[in-house]
Design an enzyme around this catalytic site. Sequence first.
Site, PDB file in Angstrom:
ATOM      1  N   ASP A   1      55.884  41.079  42.926  1.00 40.58           N
ATOM      2  CA  ASP A   1      56.762  40.783  44.058  1.00 40.58           C
ATOM      3  C   ASP A   1      57.093  39.293  44.159  1.00 40.58           C
ATOM      4  O   ASP A   1      57.748  38.863  45.109  1.00 40.58           O
ATOM      5  CB  ASP A   1      56.180  41.319  45.381  1.00 40.58           C
ATOM      6  CG  ASP A   1      54.684  41.123  45.492  1.00 40.58           C
ATOM      7  OD1 ASP A   1      54.114  40.381  44.656  1.00 40.58           O
ATOM      8  OD2 ASP A   1      54.065  41.692  46.419  1.00 40.58           O
TER       9      ASP A   1
ATOM     10  N   HIS B   1      51.661  37.688  47.414  1.00 42.75           N
ATOM     11  CA  HIS B   1      50.823  37.608  48.619  1.00 42.75           C
ATOM     12  C   HIS B   1      49.399  37.189  48.258  1.00 42.75           C
ATOM     13  O   HIS B   1      48.914  37.502  47.168  1.00 42.75           O
ATOM     14  CB  HIS B   1      50.767  38.970  49.313  1.00 42.75           C
ATOM     15  CG  HIS B   1      52.113  39.515  49.706  1.00 42.75           C
ATOM     16  ND1 HIS B   1      52.804  40.419  48.931  1.00 42.75           N
ATOM     17  CD2 HIS B   1      52.874  39.268  50.789  1.00 42.75           C
ATOM     18  CE1 HIS B   1      53.945  40.716  49.518  1.00 42.75           C
ATOM     19  NE2 HIS B   1      54.031  40.024  50.653  1.00 42.75           N
TER      20      HIS B   1
ATOM     21  N   ASP C   1      50.158  38.139  42.325  1.00 47.96           N
ATOM     22  CA  ASP C   1      51.001  38.781  43.345  1.00 47.96           C
ATOM     23  C   ASP C   1      51.509  37.683  44.294  1.00 47.96           C
ATOM     24  O   ASP C   1      50.837  36.661  44.478  1.00 47.96           O
ATOM     25  CB  ASP C   1      50.159  39.796  44.115  1.00 47.96           C
ATOM     26  CG  ASP C   1      50.962  40.663  45.069  1.00 47.96           C
ATOM     27  OD1 ASP C   1      51.240  41.820  44.717  1.00 47.96           O
ATOM     28  OD2 ASP C   1      51.279  40.173  46.183  1.00 47.96           O
TER      29      ASP C   1
ATOM     30  N   HIS D   1      44.668  43.680  49.243  1.00 47.42           N
ATOM     31  CA  HIS D   1      44.525  43.306  50.660  1.00 47.42           C
ATOM     32  C   HIS D   1      43.365  44.030  51.355  1.00 47.42           C
ATOM     33  O   HIS D   1      43.008  43.668  52.480  1.00 47.42           O
ATOM     34  CB  HIS D   1      45.813  43.604  51.433  1.00 47.42           C
ATOM     35  CG  HIS D   1      46.979  42.753  51.025  1.00 47.42           C
ATOM     36  ND1 HIS D   1      46.933  41.370  51.033  1.00 47.42           N
ATOM     37  CD2 HIS D   1      48.223  43.088  50.591  1.00 47.42           C
ATOM     38  CE1 HIS D   1      48.108  40.897  50.619  1.00 47.42           C
ATOM     39  NE2 HIS D   1      48.900  41.909  50.339  1.00 47.42           N
TER      40      HIS D   1
HETATM   41 ZN   LIG Z   1      52.255  41.539  47.255  1.00 52.07          ZN
END
Ligand SMILES: [Zn+2]
Length: 345
Positions: A248, A163, A161, A124
Amino acid sequence: MTTAILTDPRYAAHTDPFHVERAERLQAIEQALRVSGLSKDVLALAPRFANRAELAAVHNQTYLDTIQRFCEHGGGQIDLDTYATDASWEAATLAAGAAVRAVESTLSGECNNAFALVRPPGHHATHNRAMGFCLINNIAVAAHHALNQFGLERVAIVDYDVHHGNGTQDIFYRDGNVLFCSTHAAPFYPGTGDSREIGSGDGIGATLNVPLPFGVGDQGYAQVFTELIIPAVRRWKPQMILVSAGYDGHGNDPLGPMALSVTGYAQLTRMLYDLAGELCDGRLLLVLEGGYDLKALGACVVAALQVLLGRDPGPDPIGRYDSPGTTVRSSIASLQQRHPLLAEQ
Ligand SMILES: [Zn+2]
């Protein structure tokens, strides 16, 4: 087949006991590795620190100065969900350095593939902003190192991931040397990763986003990889494949809304392992991102390492999930029609 792992006890000093991204994550992985007996089968390499030039290939100097000073003054909250401590600069530059060292080891032939088991995560972090638990974009520093120091011309980053890897996308959005592919839940944090975000300038077509509805499980993910990710990477012809390995998306994860199992994740890693064998002499580098259910995280990392060693990961220690009828058909069809790497085939 030599598989390297890179980790370091100093990552534990970057922690907050009330945060999901805390020291126990790597401790759970180490425990799972011990129980699995895999430790004796992998090559343990010591990370080094990423140097200033390696970091500055990805992040702007003002940003690096600001984060370093913030940590040296004791740290604190950078935003609502991202913290730093007085040890975080050391941990973050050692995390990026582990990914760099893994590139060096893989490209020099010291190992065939590698897994950098690091914290804090990185995907991120944009070129000038810390967010989403991330300070330095570890995988971006590694990819730049492969290009700058080893003269590679094309690398691919696959981010599974749950996200969207907005930071990695930001860093390479105009870059014609790095393919960035991401599967992620949508609408979900951080809100980026629309399928129409495909890169710009020299990077047009070098970003492939596959936003997915909540609840996608093993079958849906496998379908997305088979019909989108694998053909796109194959067409890109990378000289190395890097993976933002976030777990995740597992059905037990407290943050992620997906229904992947340990076996499902291992299948995705297997597809990338086979593809690396086909395209780039097996050069495959995994860099840990998210994954917040400690048992699932440990099991997913062990299964990934079994795949990297060329083995069958064996039975799923946690079990499979029923995907609640979620279909990925429309996501696949629209990208097959519109994305430059897929539509012209
Ligand atoms: Zn994540």
